[in-house]
Motif scaffolding. Structure first.
Motif, short mmCIF file in Angstrom:
data_model
loop_
_atom_site.label_atom_id
_atom_site.label_comp_id
_atom_site.label_asym_id
_atom_site.label_seq_id
_atom_site.Cartn_x
_atom_site.Cartn_y
_atom_site.Cartn_z
N MET A 1 57.55 -7.37 8.37
CA MET A 1 56.69 -7.71 7.26
C MET A 1 55.45 -6.83 7.29
O MET A 1 55.05 -6.35 8.34
N THR A 2 54.85 -6.66 6.15
CA THR A 2 53.73 -5.73 6.04
C THR A 2 52.49 -6.17 6.79
O THR A 2 51.68 -5.34 7.14
N GLU A 3 52.33 -7.45 7.08
CA GLU A 3 51.11 -7.87 7.78
C GLU A 3 51.06 -7.35 9.21
O GLU A 3 50.00 -7.33 9.82
N ASN A 4 52.18 -6.92 9.76
CA ASN A 4 52.22 -6.39 11.12
C ASN A 4 51.97 -4.88 11.16
O ASN A 4 51.93 -4.30 12.23
N LEU A 5 51.84 -4.25 10.01
CA LEU A 5 51.65 -2.81 9.95
C LEU A 5 50.17 -2.45 9.90
O LEU A 5 49.38 -3.17 9.30
N PRO A 6 49.83 -1.29 10.48
CA PRO A 6 48.48 -0.78 10.24
C PRO A 6 48.37 -0.42 8.75
O PRO A 6 49.37 -0.39 8.04
N THR A 7 47.21 -0.14 8.30
CA THR A 7 47.00 0.22 6.90
C THR A 7 47.92 1.37 6.49
O THR A 7 48.06 2.34 7.22
N VAL A 8 48.55 1.22 5.32
CA VAL A 8 49.47 2.24 4.80
C VAL A 8 48.92 2.74 3.47
O VAL A 8 48.51 1.95 2.63
N GLY A 9 48.89 4.05 3.28
CA GLY A 9 48.50 4.63 2.01
C GLY A 9 49.73 4.77 1.12
O GLY A 9 50.37 5.82 1.12
N TRP A 10 50.10 3.70 0.41
CA TRP A 10 51.33 3.66 -0.37
C TRP A 10 51.32 4.64 -1.53
O TRP A 10 50.30 4.82 -2.20
N HIS A 11 52.48 5.27 -1.79
CA HIS A 11 52.67 6.21 -2.90
C HIS A 11 53.97 5.86 -3.60
O HIS A 11 54.98 5.59 -2.95
N ILE A 12 53.94 5.90 -4.94
CA ILE A 12 55.14 5.73 -5.75
C ILE A 12 55.43 7.07 -6.41
O ILE A 12 54.52 7.76 -6.88
N SER A 13 56.69 7.43 -6.48
CA SER A 13 57.09 8.70 -7.07
C SER A 13 56.60 8.84 -8.50
O SER A 13 56.60 7.86 -9.26
N THR A 14 56.21 10.05 -8.88
CA THR A 14 55.82 10.30 -10.26
C THR A 14 57.02 10.18 -11.20
O THR A 14 56.85 10.06 -12.40
N TYR A 15 58.22 10.18 -10.65
CA TYR A 15 59.43 9.97 -11.46
C TYR A 15 59.58 8.51 -11.85
O TYR A 15 60.40 8.17 -12.69
N SER A 16 58.80 7.63 -11.24
CA SER A 16 58.84 6.20 -11.55
C SER A 16 57.75 5.89 -12.56
O SER A 16 56.78 5.19 -12.27
N ALA A 17 57.89 6.41 -13.76
CA ALA A 17 56.87 6.25 -14.80
C ALA A 17 56.72 4.80 -15.24
O ALA A 17 55.64 4.35 -15.56
N ASP A 18 57.82 4.07 -15.24
CA ASP A 18 57.80 2.67 -15.66
C ASP A 18 57.48 1.82 -14.44
O ASP A 18 58.34 1.56 -13.62
N THR A 19 56.23 1.36 -14.32
CA THR A 19 55.82 0.62 -13.13
C THR A 19 56.47 -0.75 -13.04
O THR A 19 56.37 -1.40 -12.00
#
Length: 70
Positions: A1-19
Motif C-alpha cells: 500500500m502507498t502509506e508504506n512508501l516514501p514520497t513518490v513524484g507521480w507522473h501520468i503519461s501525456t498519452y493519457s489525455a482523458d484523466t
C-alpha cells in the motif's frame, strides 16, 4: 500500500489525455534508492508495485525496442 512508501513524484503519461480513463502512473521514490513505483491512477490507494532501477531501465529499453508491441 502507498502509506508504506516514501514520497513518490507521480507522473501520468501525456498519452493519457482523458484523466477519467484507466491508466497507470509511475514515479521515483524520494528515498534516493533509484527505485520506481507504479500504480493504477484511478485506484491510488490500491497496491503499488516497486521496481529497482535496473528493472525499470530494462522495461523502458524493452518498450523503446518494441518488445511490447502486441
Amino acid at each position: 500500500m502507498t502509506e508504506n512508501l516514501p514520497t513518490v513524484g507521480w507522473h501520468i503519461s501525456t498519452y493519457s489525455a482523458d484523466t477519467s480513463a484507466s491508466c497507470v502512473e509511475a514515479g521515483p521514490l524520494a528515498d534516493g534508492s533509484g527505485r520506481v513505483a507504479v500504480r493504477h491512477s484511478r485506484r491510488p490507494d490500491a497496491a503499488t508495485i516497486v521496481y529497482t532501477r535496473d528493472e525499470w531501465d530494462a522495461f523502458v529499453a524493452g518498450v523503446k525496442d518494441g518488445e511490447f508491441d502486441f
